[in-house]
Design an enzyme around this catalytic site. Sequence first.
Site, PDB file in Angstrom:
ATOM      1  N   CYS A 148     -34.349   5.180   5.398  1.00 51.28           N
ATOM      2  CA  CYS A 148     -35.732   5.505   5.787  1.00 51.28           C
ATOM      3  C   CYS A 148     -36.019   5.108   7.230  1.00 51.28           C
ATOM      4  O   CYS A 148     -36.999   5.562   7.808  1.00 51.28           O
ATOM      5  CB  CYS A 148     -36.700   4.835   4.832  1.00 51.28           C
ATOM      6  SG  CYS A 148     -36.555   3.048   4.824  1.00 51.28           S
TER       7      CYS A 148
ATOM      8  N   GLN B  21     -42.807   7.913   1.935  1.00 50.00           N
ATOM      9  CA  GLN B  21     -41.417   8.023   2.371  1.00 50.00           C
ATOM     10  C   GLN B  21     -40.578   8.789   1.335  1.00 50.00           C
ATOM     11  O   GLN B  21     -39.831   9.709   1.682  1.00 50.00           O
ATOM     12  CB  GLN B  21     -40.830   6.612   2.563  1.00 50.00           C
ATOM     13  CG  GLN B  21     -39.361   6.605   2.934  1.00 50.00           C
ATOM     14  CD  GLN B  21     -39.120   7.123   4.345  1.00 50.00           C
ATOM     15  OE1 GLN B  21     -39.748   6.664   5.287  1.00 50.00           O
ATOM     16  NE2 GLN B  21     -38.222   8.082   4.489  1.00 50.00           N
TER      17      GLN B  21
ATOM     18  N   ARG C 134     -40.984  13.453   7.968  1.00 55.42           N
ATOM     19  CA  ARG C 134     -42.182  12.679   7.597  1.00 55.42           C
ATOM     20  C   ARG C 134     -43.461  13.373   8.091  1.00 55.42           C
ATOM     21  O   ARG C 134     -44.494  13.289   7.446  1.00 55.42           O
ATOM     22  CB  ARG C 134     -42.101  11.256   8.177  1.00 55.42           C
ATOM     23  CG  ARG C 134     -41.028  10.352   7.581  1.00 55.42           C
ATOM     24  CD  ARG C 134     -41.331   9.952   6.147  1.00 55.42           C
ATOM     25  NE  ARG C 134     -42.642   9.384   5.969  1.00 55.42           N
ATOM     26  CZ  ARG C 134     -42.958   8.101   6.148  1.00 55.42           C
ATOM     27  NH1 ARG C 134     -42.008   7.246   6.476  1.00 55.42           N
ATOM     28  NH2 ARG C 134     -44.190   7.667   5.948  1.00 55.42           N
TER      29      ARG C 134
ATOM     30  N   ASP D 179     -31.475   0.752   2.924  1.00 59.21           N
ATOM     31  CA  ASP D 179     -32.656   0.320   3.687  1.00 59.21           C
ATOM     32  C   ASP D 179     -32.346  -1.093   4.186  1.00 59.21           C
ATOM     33  O   ASP D 179     -31.353  -1.715   3.766  1.00 59.21           O
ATOM     34  CB  ASP D 179     -33.890   0.335   2.759  1.00 59.21           C
ATOM     35  CG  ASP D 179     -35.181  -0.052   3.483  1.00 59.21           C
ATOM     36  OD1 ASP D 179     -35.222   0.021   4.720  1.00 59.21           O
ATOM     37  OD2 ASP D 179     -36.144  -0.438   2.789  1.00 59.21           O
TER      38      ASP D 179
ATOM     39  N   HIS E  92     -43.258   2.583  -1.472  1.00 65.41           N
ATOM     40  CA  HIS E  92     -43.414   3.373  -0.246  1.00 65.41           C
ATOM     41  C   HIS E  92     -43.403   4.858  -0.645  1.00 65.41           C
ATOM     42  O   HIS E  92     -42.478   5.602  -0.322  1.00 65.41           O
ATOM     43  CB  HIS E  92     -42.271   3.044   0.713  1.00 65.41           C
ATOM     44  CG  HIS E  92     -42.495   3.480   2.132  1.00 65.41           C
ATOM     45  ND1 HIS E  92     -43.655   4.112   2.554  1.00 65.41           N
ATOM     46  CD2 HIS E  92     -41.702   3.381   3.246  1.00 65.41           C
ATOM     47  CE1 HIS E  92     -43.555   4.371   3.850  1.00 65.41           C
ATOM     48  NE2 HIS E  92     -42.390   3.948   4.283  1.00 65.41           N
TER      49      HIS E  92
ATOM     50  N   ARG F 155     -51.326   0.269   5.156  1.00 67.48           N
ATOM     51  CA  ARG F 155     -50.010  -0.391   5.044  1.00 67.48           C
ATOM     52  C   ARG F 155     -50.282  -1.882   4.958  1.00 67.48           C
ATOM     53  O   ARG F 155     -50.916  -2.456   5.854  1.00 67.48           O
ATOM     54  CB  ARG F 155     -49.124  -0.062   6.252  1.00 67.48           C
ATOM     55  CG  ARG F 155     -47.858  -0.909   6.292  1.00 67.48           C
ATOM     56  CD  ARG F 155     -46.853  -0.440   7.322  1.00 67.48           C
ATOM     57  NE  ARG F 155     -46.160   0.747   6.872  1.00 67.48           N
ATOM     58  CZ  ARG F 155     -44.990   1.177   7.360  1.00 67.48           C
ATOM     59  NH1 ARG F 155     -44.401   0.498   8.346  1.00 67.48           N
ATOM     60  NH2 ARG F 155     -44.419   2.257   6.910  1.00 67.48           N
TER      61      ARG F 155
HETATM   62  N1   CP Z   1     -39.681   4.606   7.346  1.00 72.15           N
HETATM   63  C1   CP Z   1     -40.852   4.085   7.770  1.00 72.15           C
HETATM   64  O1   CP Z   1     -41.835   3.973   7.042  1.00 72.15           O
HETATM   65  O2   CP Z   1     -40.835   3.714   9.065  1.00 72.15           O
HETATM   66  P1   CP Z   1     -41.979   2.937   9.849  1.00 72.15           P
HETATM   67  O3   CP Z   1     -41.968   1.507   9.374  1.00 72.15           O
HETATM   68  O4   CP Z   1     -41.590   3.068  11.286  1.00 72.15           O
HETATM   69  O5   CP Z   1     -43.296   3.591   9.544  1.00 72.15           O
HETATM   70  N1  NVA Z   2     -38.234  -2.023   3.147  1.00 78.21           N
HETATM   71  C1  NVA Z   2     -38.722  -1.875   4.484  1.00 78.21           C
HETATM   72  C2  NVA Z   2     -39.119  -0.466   4.753  1.00 78.21           C
HETATM   73  C3  NVA Z   2     -39.577  -0.183   6.154  1.00 78.21           C
HETATM   74  C4  NVA Z   2     -40.009   1.234   6.351  1.00 78.21           C
HETATM   75  C5  NVA Z   2     -39.871  -2.836   4.716  1.00 78.21           C
HETATM   76  O1  NVA Z   2     -40.716  -2.988   3.830  1.00 78.21           O
HETATM   77  O2  NVA Z   2     -39.921  -3.463   5.778  1.00 78.21           O
END
Ligand code: CP
Ligand code: NVA
Length: 304
Positions: free
Chosen positions: A262, A133, A290, A222, A130, A103
């Site tokens: 999400c 997700q 998930r 989101d 993502h 990530r």
């Molecule tokens: N939806 C999602 O990816 O959540 P986290 O940031 O908690 O992993």
């Molecule tokens: N768009 C958000 C998603 C978190 C799961 C971010 O990137 O922070």
Amino acid sequence: MPRSLLSIFDLDKKDIEKLINRSFKLRTLKKSGKSINTLKRKSVGMIFEKLSTRTRISFEVGINELGGQALYTNPADMQLGRGETIADTARVMSSYLDGVIIRTYDHERIIEFERNATVPIINALTNIEHPCQIISDLFTLKDKGLDLERMKLAYIGDGNNVANTLIGAAGIMGFQISVSTPKGFEPDKNVLKEAKNLKNGKIQISNNPKQAVKNADVLYTDVWISMGQENDSRKKEQIFKPYQINRALLSKARPKALVMHCLPAHRGKEISDEVVDGPNSIVFEQAANRLIVGKAILEMCFSD
Ligand code: CP
Ligand code: NVA
């Protein structure tokens, strides 16, 4: 065969259908108490440069449930945080591990990591995509009885990584997606181009949320401020106010429209409390899935 998953565009319709079918099977197997060892003797690294609740925990649990070993780390605990290059990190980690989940901020970083790695890599979120997700969300929608070729999904809010990946999924699977963002916050142009080139999905981009949710089977939102964008927050919140999913906006969609997010949610910002906790919301089921779908992804990428 092991393979990387950096982008939703790494998959075709058949791949996604396979992942969904395997997820249904994994859910049944878990309910029956059968142990699965598809990641036996596999060690999976997890580099998280941003925070995570769902992705990190579901992958760690998933790796354990499949008989593998998960090793979590972040740049503060690695030489990566002191200037060791991504390329060198990728080469070294490949010699210890059977796969790496990453990530990170800039999508280019994960591409560079993968280019220098000799093991498969999974994208656990970048600024552009993502994929894990959205594959999981497609499973949730299929489980709810929706037709992934014909449904209409309306995405309201920021044109971010989640919006981009939903657009990619629409292009691959064929469903209709209507994205509504404030001016200047539209989804990524390259993603749009790639999704439109697939010619399967019906993709609409507008600045009008009421129009976008008309006849929608699914409403998706989101956060307005993604990780790494915290500096813009004050100004953005004002601009985004008309893009909240609340009872008034939900009433313009189909009567039984499903509401997705999400998570994490900022209640009272992109979604109202009454909607997130209301009868149309499937956000917690979405989050729970998930783990199931994560395991199908882990098998696709890391098992022999
Ligand atoms: N939806 C999602 O990816 O959540 P986290 O940031 O908690 O992993
Ligand atoms: N768009 C958000 C998603 C978190 C799961 C971010 O990137 O922070």
